[in-house]
Write an enzyme that holds these catalytic residues in place. Sequence first.
Site, PDB file in Angstrom:
ATOM      1  N   ARG A 103      11.831  -6.205   4.165  1.00 56.04           N
ATOM      2  CA  ARG A 103      11.654  -4.743   4.151  1.00 56.04           C
ATOM      3  C   ARG A 103      12.649  -4.058   5.076  1.00 56.04           C
ATOM      4  O   ARG A 103      12.862  -4.463   6.209  1.00 56.04           O
ATOM      5  CB  ARG A 103      10.235  -4.370   4.577  1.00 56.04           C
ATOM      6  N   ARG A 116      -0.495  -8.628  13.461  1.00 57.90           N
ATOM      7  CA  ARG A 116      -1.014  -7.614  12.526  1.00 57.90           C
ATOM      8  C   ARG A 116      -1.942  -8.245  11.490  1.00 57.90           C
ATOM      9  O   ARG A 116      -2.956  -7.671  11.109  1.00 57.90           O
ATOM     10  CB  ARG A 116       0.145  -6.886  11.847  1.00 57.90           C
ATOM     11  N   ARG A 170      -9.427   1.562   9.113  1.00 53.63           N
ATOM     12  CA  ARG A 170      -9.042   0.175   9.382  1.00 53.63           C
ATOM     13  C   ARG A 170     -10.096  -0.567  10.197  1.00 53.63           C
ATOM     14  O   ARG A 170      -9.900  -1.725  10.529  1.00 53.63           O
ATOM     15  CB  ARG A 170      -7.762   0.192  10.187  1.00 53.63           C
ATOM     16  N   LYS A 183       0.837  -1.215   0.000  1.00 53.67           N
ATOM     17  CA  LYS A 183       0.000   0.000   0.000  1.00 53.67           C
ATOM     18  C   LYS A 183       0.868   1.260   0.000  1.00 53.67           C
ATOM     19  O   LYS A 183       0.632   2.190  -0.748  1.00 53.67           O
ATOM     20  CB  LYS A 183      -0.918   0.051   1.242  1.00 53.67           C
ATOM     21  N   ARG A 191      11.620  -2.196  10.831  1.00 53.34           N
ATOM     22  CA  ARG A 191      10.600  -1.685  11.751  1.00 53.34           C
ATOM     23  C   ARG A 191      10.422  -2.674  12.897  1.00 53.34           C
ATOM     24  O   ARG A 191      10.396  -3.880  12.656  1.00 53.34           O
ATOM     25  CB  ARG A 191       9.266  -1.529  11.004  1.00 53.34           C
TER      26      ARG A 191
END
Length: 216
Positions: free
Chosen positions: A127, A171, A88, A13, A160
């Site tokens: 990532r 998540r 969300r 996203k 992160r």
Amino acid sequence: MRLVLLGPPGAGKGTQAADLCRRFGVPHISTGDMLRESVKAGTEVGKKAQSYMEAGKLVPDAVMIGVIEERFSRGDGSRGFVLDGFPRTVGQAEALESLLARLGLPIQRVISFSASDETIVERIAGRRTCPACQTPYHARFQPPRKAGVCDRDGEELAQRPDDREEKVRERLRAYRDQTAPLVPYYEKRGLLRGVSAEASPDEVFRAVEKVLTALA
Ligand code: AP5
């Protein structure tokens, strides 16, 4: 263009939102980026959000609705916007709908990205993010020009804290339980279009552009 991007963590996203905002000259409103900045700056919102984010859980609606109202009070949303990571929950979607109705800026399209769990795990595991400008990179799929360093500002890239495996599982659970109900919510309003996020970033971008041509 007034657009919402939905999709599981790591679907891409943020990557697509940044490209869309560059292409269409509209603000990128990422609640994840805003919260990480608030945590770093030690603001009241940051203090309220930190423990939820670290646990991979959603920050309560009351906090998030305040964040988004404050963001829209800046006024640049009248040029259009890409919302990345908000809403969300159904509660957030309802609050957004009435806020945008008051501002005369209703959502025109909601894109729901789909990706397999295998893809998500691979993307999140690789990532690395710039702690200063929050640009996401991927060791294999979107490497920076110089290994480990942000192309834009030369900062050292980092993982992160919520990208560790057990947090990612939490998540994904939050996405399935609290965010996935937004798919039928927006389908009912005739706003939803599904896009597979499995292809390369450029191919996904082209698929998104196709979905948006009807709005031009
Ligand atoms: P947030 O930052 O919004 O996290 P997220 O939704 O889990 O999304 P991600 O940032 O993990 O992934 P993405 O889909 O943007 O993927 P990306 O483009 O980086 O939120 C973090 C936390 O904040 C939440 O858990 C919650 O606690 C809180 N929060 C935020 N908003 C909230 C709200 N509204 N309500 C309550 N709480 C809220 O891509 C991932 C990787 O894949 C990158 O390495 C990228 O380089 C790579 N990649 C991207 N696209 C491709 C592709 N097509 N092919 C190959 N690799 C790709």
